[in-house]
Design a protein around this motif. Structure first.
Motif, short mmCIF file in Angstrom:
data_model
loop_
_atom_site.label_atom_id
_atom_site.label_comp_id
_atom_site.label_asym_id
_atom_site.label_seq_id
_atom_site.Cartn_x
_atom_site.Cartn_y
_atom_site.Cartn_z
N GLN A 175 0.84 -1.19 0.00
CA GLN A 175 0.00 0.00 0.00
C GLN A 175 0.88 1.25 0.00
O GLN A 175 1.98 1.26 0.58
N VAL A 176 0.39 2.33 -0.59
CA VAL A 176 1.14 3.59 -0.62
C VAL A 176 1.46 4.06 0.80
O VAL A 176 2.54 4.60 1.05
N GLY A 177 0.55 3.85 1.73
CA GLY A 177 0.78 4.27 3.12
C GLY A 177 1.95 3.56 3.77
O GLY A 177 2.52 4.06 4.75
N GLN A 178 2.36 2.39 3.24
CA GLN A 178 3.49 1.65 3.79
C GLN A 178 4.84 2.21 3.34
O GLN A 178 5.87 1.75 3.81
N ILE A 179 4.82 3.16 2.44
CA ILE A 179 6.07 3.79 2.01
C ILE A 179 6.40 4.90 3.00
O ILE A 179 5.62 5.82 3.20
N ALA A 180 7.53 4.78 3.63
CA ALA A 180 7.99 5.77 4.61
C ALA A 180 8.76 6.84 3.84
O ALA A 180 9.97 6.75 3.68
N LYS A 181 8.01 7.83 3.35
CA LYS A 181 8.66 8.86 2.53
C LYS A 181 9.41 9.85 3.42
O LYS A 181 9.00 10.14 4.54
N SER A 182 10.51 10.33 2.89
CA SER A 182 11.35 11.29 3.59
C SER A 182 11.10 12.68 3.03
O SER A 182 11.30 12.91 1.84
N VAL A 183 10.66 13.58 3.90
CA VAL A 183 10.42 14.97 3.52
C VAL A 183 11.41 15.83 4.29
O VAL A 183 11.47 15.78 5.52
N ILE A 184 12.21 16.60 3.56
CA ILE A 184 13.23 17.44 4.18
C ILE A 184 12.78 18.89 4.19
O ILE A 184 12.33 19.42 3.19
N PHE A 185 12.95 19.51 5.36
CA PHE A 185 12.72 20.94 5.53
C PHE A 185 14.02 21.59 5.95
O PHE A 185 14.95 20.93 6.40
#
Length: 176
Positions: A56-66
């Motif tokens: 599932q897309v929700g299982q992808i732990a995306k990294s968002v950098i600020f």
């Protein structure tokens, strides 16, 4: 999962990009039970990664950098939010937790993390960032995070991500 290859301990990594090798080594040093996996197709987006892995897309732990704002640009730190792939980060919530943040461009991301956008791993950064783990990841037993390159991933439980990064689990996403 066809078209991918795990990198088992002792397997030659010389033909893989440096960021992927760095993450694979960090996982091995931490005794992580799941080696980095090289996908034959790029997984720059959460949808691409989910399709390649059959999850599932929700299982992808995306990294968002600020960019954590500072008085001088050279003192600005990276803030890494590892969030569920089906959620959007709420910048106001991140600011409330760590201080004022702004957008991070590709040069900032590469210089602070050592990774290019699309392959930013939760660990093995060039300069340790401030890290927050999205509590929404805890909806899943297993999540998949970037392993230093758009073709690299690794499996982990949300608890393992917290342990490996030393980061708190936090409410960092938009409602709904």
């Amino acid at each position: 999962m066809s078209g991918d290859a795990s990198v088992a301990p002792g397997q030659a990594l010389a033909d893989r990009p440096e960021g992927f090798r760095r993450v694979a080594a960090a996982l091995q040093q931490r005794g992580h039970p799941h080696p980095a996996r090289w996908l034959e197709q790029s997984a720059r987006t959460c949808a691409e990664a989910a399709d390649a892995l059959g999850v599932q897309v929700g299982q992808i732990a995306k990294s968002v950098i600020f960019r954590l704002k500072a008085a001088h640009k050279d003192e600005e730190r990276a803030v890494l939010v590892v969030t569920s792939g089906d959620k959007r980060v709420d910048t106001a919530k991140v600011t409330a937790l760590v201080g004022p943040v702004g957008r991070a461009d590709a040069d900032f991301v590469k210089s602070r993390t050592g990774f290019s956008i699309g392959g930013v791993s939760p660990l093995a950064h060039a300069t340790p960032p401030v890290v927050l783990i999205d509590r929404e990841l805890f909806r899943f037993d297993t999540v998949w995070a970037a392993a230093g390159h758009p073709n690299g991933v690794f499996a982990a439980t949300p608890e393992q991500l917290v342990a490996m990064t030393g980061a708190p689990a936090a409410d960092v996403t938009e409602a709904g």
